[in-house]
Design a protein around this motif. Structure first.
Motif, short mmCIF file in Angstrom:
data_model
loop_
_atom_site.label_atom_id
_atom_site.label_comp_id
_atom_site.label_asym_id
_atom_site.label_seq_id
_atom_site.Cartn_x
_atom_site.Cartn_y
_atom_site.Cartn_z
N ALA A 49 0.83 -1.21 0.00
CA ALA A 49 0.00 0.00 0.00
C ALA A 49 0.86 1.26 0.00
O ALA A 49 0.54 2.24 -0.67
N ILE A 50 1.96 1.22 0.74
CA ILE A 50 2.87 2.37 0.77
C ILE A 50 3.44 2.64 -0.63
O ILE A 50 3.47 3.77 -1.11
N ALA A 51 3.89 1.57 -1.29
CA ALA A 51 4.56 1.72 -2.58
C ALA A 51 3.60 2.11 -3.70
O ALA A 51 3.89 3.03 -4.49
N MET A 55 2.90 6.49 -1.80
CA MET A 55 4.03 7.17 -2.41
C MET A 55 3.76 7.53 -3.86
O MET A 55 4.15 8.61 -4.33
N GLU A 56 3.10 6.65 -4.58
CA GLU A 56 2.79 6.94 -5.98
C GLU A 56 1.87 8.15 -6.09
O GLU A 56 2.10 9.06 -6.89
N VAL A 203 2.85 15.99 0.82
CA VAL A 203 3.83 15.92 1.91
C VAL A 203 3.26 15.14 3.09
O VAL A 203 3.93 14.27 3.66
N ILE A 204 2.02 15.43 3.46
CA ILE A 204 1.41 14.77 4.61
C ILE A 204 1.21 13.28 4.33
O ILE A 204 1.42 12.43 5.20
N THR A 205 0.81 12.96 3.11
CA THR A 205 0.68 11.55 2.73
C THR A 205 2.02 10.84 2.83
O THR A 205 2.11 9.71 3.33
N VAL A 207 4.56 11.78 4.72
CA VAL A 207 4.91 11.69 6.15
C VAL A 207 4.29 10.45 6.76
O VAL A 207 4.94 9.68 7.48
N ALA A 208 2.99 10.23 6.47
CA ALA A 208 2.31 9.04 6.98
C ALA A 208 2.96 7.77 6.45
O ALA A 208 3.17 6.79 7.20
N ALA A 209 3.33 7.77 5.16
CA ALA A 209 3.97 6.60 4.57
C ALA A 209 5.30 6.29 5.24
O ALA A 209 5.62 5.13 5.54
N GLY A 210 6.09 7.33 5.49
CA GLY A 210 7.38 7.14 6.16
C GLY A 210 7.22 6.60 7.58
O GLY A 210 7.97 5.72 8.02
N ALA A 211 6.22 7.12 8.28
CA ALA A 211 5.96 6.65 9.64
C ALA A 211 5.51 5.19 9.64
O ALA A 211 5.95 4.39 10.47
#
Length: 251
Positions: A49-51, A55-56, A203-205, A207-211
């Motif tokens: 889901a992140i990838a 992120m996409e 950016v916020i999306t 940030v959530a993905a990185g977390a």
């Protein structure tokens, strides 16, 4: 129904999976190998889901620079918060064995575990709210990833809480509260960012993905590997493939 209520309800659905997992752990004796395998599967689902979603979507709307800065920022922010909570007794909050300290062993650890569980769930819920911006429908792959991964998280953590001697009131109070907080996080994410620029949302999306990715590496994979060992990679791959198939089917 107003979209902000819909956002909150989807966040609540994702958070409810934690309660479902906790119920299973409290009333059934689930073998640790099963808990670990499902945890590895859930980790793979979230990575997919992140990838392919977070992120996409972020890089398409906000560009690579904004996405990269948000992604790294989210990872560092989660790392700092997780380190602070670990010193207060929440290091093993997703472990299903007896690794969690009791309140007698470390005063304040119950609060730290609850806050840590909340820290793990909020980024996912905010993303669900963001997916509804612009009149769109909730992202099915992201919702599926959140729900599938939250069941083993709730199961493993609740089993660990029970093993450390915490009461049913504490366990279900924590997970019920986090389910409600997840709904509120999705609702607030939708309302607060309804008029935000695409770059800020990206950016916020990110940030959530990185977390979320940092959470997977710091808490989910170690719990899974402790039991599944050499099978961890294969099971995680199956989770990734499942989420990718959901994404491909909805494309």
């Amino acid at each position: 129904m107003p979209e902000w209520i819909v956002a909150g309800l989807w966040g609540l659905v994702g958070g409810a999976a934690l309660v479902l997992g906790a119920l299973v752990a409290w009333f059934l004796r689930v073998p640790q190998a099963v808990v670990a395998a499902v945890m590895a599967f859930g980790a793979g689902v979230l990575v997919s889901a992140i990838a392919f979603d977070l992120m996409e979507e972020a890089v398409q709307t906000g560009g690579l620079a904004a996405t990269a800065s948000g992604f790294l920022g989210g990872a560092v922010a989660y790392l700092a918060a997780n380190a602070a909570l670990a010193r207060r007794g929440a290091r093993h909050r997703k472990r299903s064995g007896g690794q969690m300290p009791s309140e007698d062993e470390q005063s304040g650890s119950g609060t730290a575990i609850a806050v840590g569980a909340l820290l793990d769930g909020i980024p996912e819920s905010v993303v669900l709210g963001l997916s509804l911006l612009g009149g769109g429908a909730v992202s099915v792959p992201v919702l599926a990833a959140v729900f599938i991964s939250n069941v083993p998280e709730g199961l493993s953590s609740a089993a660990g809480m029970k093993a450390s001697g915490r009461s049913a009131g504490y366990v279900f109070g924590v997970w019920g509260g986090i389910a409600v907080a997840s709904g509120l996080a999705a609702l607030v994410g939708y309302v607060a960012l309804g008029g935000a620029s695409p770059q800020l949302i990206a950016v916020i999306t990110a940030v959530a993905a990185g977390a979320i990715l940092t959470m997977i590496a710091d808490t989910m994979i170690p719990e899974a590997f402790e039991t599944t060992r050499t099978w961890t990679g294969v099971i995680t791959t199956l989770g990734f493939l499942t989420a990718f198939a959901i994404e491909f089917a909805g494309a």
